[in-house]
Each structure stands twice: as structure tokens, then as C-alpha cells.
Design an enzyme around this catalytic site. Structure first.
Site, short mmCIF file in Angstrom:
data_model
loop_
_atom_site.label_atom_id
_atom_site.label_comp_id
_atom_site.label_asym_id
_atom_site.label_seq_id
_atom_site.Cartn_x
_atom_site.Cartn_y
_atom_site.Cartn_z
N ALA A 173 53.14 41.83 -5.63
CA ALA A 173 53.17 40.44 -5.17
C ALA A 173 54.61 40.02 -4.89
O ALA A 173 55.55 40.56 -5.48
CB ALA A 173 52.57 39.55 -6.25
N HIS A 203 42.69 37.05 -11.57
CA HIS A 203 43.40 37.11 -12.86
C HIS A 203 42.45 37.50 -13.99
O HIS A 203 42.73 38.42 -14.76
CB HIS A 203 44.03 35.75 -13.20
CG HIS A 203 45.16 35.35 -12.30
ND1 HIS A 203 45.74 34.11 -12.34
CD2 HIS A 203 45.80 36.02 -11.32
CE1 HIS A 203 46.69 34.04 -11.43
NE2 HIS A 203 46.75 35.19 -10.80
N LYS A 212 49.79 32.14 -13.65
CA LYS A 212 49.00 30.94 -13.84
C LYS A 212 48.08 30.75 -12.66
O LYS A 212 48.46 31.14 -11.56
CB LYS A 212 49.87 29.69 -14.03
CG LYS A 212 51.23 29.59 -13.32
CD LYS A 212 51.39 29.76 -11.90
CE LYS A 212 50.99 28.83 -10.86
NZ LYS A 212 51.52 29.02 -9.56
N ARG A 223 47.06 31.25 -1.12
CA ARG A 223 46.85 29.88 -1.59
C ARG A 223 45.83 29.11 -0.74
O ARG A 223 45.27 28.12 -1.19
CB ARG A 223 48.20 29.13 -1.58
CG ARG A 223 49.11 29.61 -2.68
CD ARG A 223 50.57 29.31 -2.40
NE ARG A 223 51.39 29.89 -3.44
CZ ARG A 223 51.67 31.21 -3.52
NH1 ARG A 223 51.19 32.05 -2.61
NH2 ARG A 223 52.42 31.68 -4.50
#
Ligand SMILES: NC(=O)c1ccc[n+]([C@@H]2O[C@H](COP(=O)([O-])OP(=O)(O)OC[C@H]3O[C@@H](n4cnc5c(N)ncnc54)[C@H](OP(=O)(O)O)[C@@H]3O)[C@@H](O)[C@H]2O)c1
Length: 348
Positions: A14, A80, A98, A166
Site C-alpha cells: 500500500a 482488514h 484504521k 476510498r
């Protein structure tokens, strides 16, 4: 005798990993960046060559390695949970991006799993490890702005490219998970426990399929309020203000200050504004050191509790806001375009 180095593996090349976390793992004493995995062997090879570690193809293959003690999970939000769980079941400590999962229930479950296995699961919320917030709390506790009345925090960023994770609903994209989490966590960090969500708005920008902005009103038991705003199609802002009965404290560059940035705390006492210049601090390095310390000392229960509380607040924001309404495209004259309304300057 010094403790053996914690051997770290990374799941995915990433951008945040390559730009911030791999350099921090590499330069932190007591950590050994051992391997980096990617779905794409070429990407793994390039990253491993740059950081002097082993390339691994596929995340599962990295988890199978006995020479890895801990992993960092910088995947799209919807992935995640499954990889955090797989890593814990493979006996690895985990530093997870997060939000750790997409719901409070699932976050509680993976935190329980980590505890049951004697492993650390830490969420990579880095700003809480920067000393500027401790300095702010000292001013507040010393009564420099009188009694705390309210808190305001904003984190807004310019739009990422259209194909960014996103903006992908299937990958758990959306502004609340990506940027909204910062002002929410700031409210927890600065106001302490006992804040609840009183009202929330989520907005979906034109042509988007995820929430791209939002606002939240929190309330502490004693009536102190927090007004939070965030978005990812916005001019950049990363700041908060504590409003007291006799003054205000403002911090700009609150959430992602560069390592060389010298924070400036603005202390306004009845119009007399004083700037408190602090030493520069590297919050990425501080976070990585905190992860190592948690592994060596058997956990960081206060961080786990904050992660769970944050997940509950995010759930409540979603519940109170309801589905993010699609904003209608805006016509050239500024009037909303939609099936019930013609382009017109006339009031409805
Ligand atoms: N804590 C912070 O300050 C901070 C800052 C920025 C981002 N983040 C978080 O870090 C995470 C990654 O953000 P980023 O901007 O770095 O993302 P990114 O550059 O798009 O990287 C995501 C990585 O996930 C892997 N991946 C696995 N399945 C994927 C799929 N189906 N589609 C796309 N990628 C997939 C890819 O690695 P391979 O191709 O190598 O397998 C990819 O490089 C997010 O959760 C974000 O919220 C945190």
C-alpha cells in the site's frame, strides 16, 4: 539483556506502507522489517529490494512463515477484518490500519481473539502518539482556558483519484472510515470517556457511491459538546479547537504532521494570543515504538479500549445518520437537478 528484535512482515504494498510505515519499521531499533507480501510478485520484489527485506507472494504465504512475529495490515478497509483474524490465528501480533473492522461487534470479536491468544492487536491511529496533544491536555488541566465548554475538530482532504480504494463501496471505502475517524478519535482523546453521538450527517458527493463527507455532534455527560466535520472532496484542513470559559486552544496540522513539523499551539486567553512552539516529533516512529512496547509488555489495554469505543461511536454515527443521501448533480446555475425539479432560479 536486551529483547530480541520483533520480526515484522507487511501484508500489501500500500502507499501508506511504502511512504510511511516501511521506512519507520526499518529505522526503529528493536524491530526487524523481515518481509513484505503482495498479490503481485513484481511489486513484492520491488518493495523488498528498496527496504532490504524478503519478498513474499500472497498474504497467506507470509502468515505461514515462522520467522515473522508481527504483521502490519494496510489493506482496503473491508479486508482488514479477515486478514487481521487470519494473522491472529497464525500467532502473529497485528498492527492494523484504521478502522480495524467495519463494525463495533466485529472489532470487539477480533480484540477478544487477540487477548485470548496473548497477542497484541493495535490500530494504526498515529496522531494519539504525538506529544502535542499531551501538551494541549496539560494546558487544559492547568485551567489556562477556564472550564471546557466545547470542542471542534475538522479533517478534510482533497479528492483522491476516482479509482482510489476510498471511493469503492465494495472495499469499505467512504469518508467516515477514512477521515471521519480522526476527529472522532480526537474527541475521545481530548474529552475522555463518556462521549455519545447526539446527531450525525453523512453526505454522498455527486457521482459517488460512498459517503464523501459528514458532520457529527457529540455530547459528554457533563454537557460539553463536540462538533466534528470531515470529508474527502474538500480543501485540506486538519485542526481542532478547545473552547473554554475564558479562552481557547487551537492546533493546526493536528492529525498528520510531518516529522519535521514544529507544532504551534495557539493559546487565546481573552483575546491575548500566545503561540507555544513545540519540538518536532515523528508520530509514525512513535507509533511503531508503541507497537513494539505493547508486544514486549503484553499489550496496551488502554489503546484497545479506545479502538473499541471509537468503533462504537462510528456505528452510532452511521445509525443516526441513516443511509448517506445521494446529492443531486448541481446544474450550471447552481440549482439542484432532479426528477421533480427543473433548472430554475425560482424558489420552490
Ligand atoms: N494511519 C494512517 O495515517 C493512514 C494513512 C493512509 C492510509 N491509511 C489506511 O491504510 C489503508 C491503505 O490505504 P492506501 O491509501 O495506502 O491504499 P492503497 O495504496 O490503495 O493500498 C492498498 C493495498 O491493498 C492491497 N489490496 C489487496 N486487495 C486489494 C484490492 N481488491 N484492491 C486494491 N488493493 C488491494 C494492495 O496491495 P498489493 O497489490 O501489494 O497486494 C494495495 O497496494 C487504508 O485502510 C487506509 O485507510 C492509514
Amino acid at each position: 539483556m536486551s529483547s530480541p528484535a520483533v520480526r515484522v512482515g507487511v501484508l500489501g504494498c500500500a502507499r501508506i506502507a511504502l511512504r510511511r510505515m516501511l521506512p519507520a519499521f526499518s529505522r526503529t531499533p528493536g524491530l526487524d522489517l523481515a518481509a513484505v507480501a503482495s498479490r503481485d510478485p513484481d511489486k513484492a520484489r520491488a518493495a523488498a529490494a528498496e527496504f532490504g527485506c524478503r519478498p513474499v507472494t500472497g498474504y497467506a504465504a507470509l502468515l505461514e512463515r515462522p520467522d515473522i512475529d508481527a504483521v502490519y495490515v494496510p489493506l482496503p478497509a473491508a479486508l482488514h477484518e479477515s486478514w487481521v483474524e487470519a494473522a491472529l490465528r497464525a500467532g502473529k501480533h497485528v498492527l492494523a490500519e484504521k478502522p480495524v473492522t467495519l463494525t463495533a461487534g466485529r472489532t470487539a470479536a477480533v480484540l477478544d481473539l487477540a487477548r485470548a491468544r496473548g497477542l497484541v492487536l493495535m490500530e494504526n491511529v498515529m496522531f494519539v502518539h504525538h506529544g502535542q496533544h499531551a501538551a494541549v491536555l496539560s494546558l487544559l488541566r492547568a485551567g489556562e482556558i477556564g472550564e471546557l465548554r466545547s470542542f471542534e475538530a475538522t479533517f478534510t482532504i482533497p479528492a483522491p483519484p476516482d479509482d482510489d480504494i476510498r471511493f469503492r463501496a465494495d472495499l469499505g471505502g467512504g469518508a467516515l472510515s477514512d477521515v471521519g475517524v480522526y476527529p472522532v478519535r480526537a474527541a475521545q482523546h481530548l474529552l475522555g470517556p463518556g462521549v455519545t453521538v447526539h446527531a450525525a450527517v453523512l453526505t454522498t458527493g455527486p457521482g459517488r457511491t460512498v459517503d464523501t463527507a459528514g458532520a457529527v455532534l457529540l455530547r459528554r455527560d457533563d454537557g460539553v459538546t463536540a462538533l466534528l466535520s470531515y470529508g474527502m472532496e474538500h480543501a485540506y484542513r486538519s485542526s481542532y479547537t478547545l473552547v473554554g470559559s475564558t479562552g481557547r486552544i487551537t492546533v493546526e496540522r493536528a492529525f498528520t504532521p510531518p516529522a519535521e513539523h514544529r507544532p504551534e499551539i495557539l493559546l487565546d486567553r481573552g483575546g491575548r494570543v500566545e503561540k507555544r512552539l513545540l519540538e518536532a516529533e515523528d508520530q509514525v516512529g512513535a507509533t511503531v515504538r508503541a507497537f513494539r512496547a505493547a508486544i514486549l509488555t503484553g499489550g496496551a489495554p488502554e489503546l484497545a479500549a479506545a479502538t473499541l469505543e471509537q468503533a462504537r461511536l462510528l456505528d452510532d454515527v452511521r445509525r443516526l445518520a441513516g443511509p448517506a443521501p445521494q446529492r443531486w448533480p448541481v446544474a450550471p446555475n447552481g440549482a439542484p437537478a432532479g426528477p421533480d425539479r427543473q433548472y430554475t432560479m425560482d424558489p420552490p
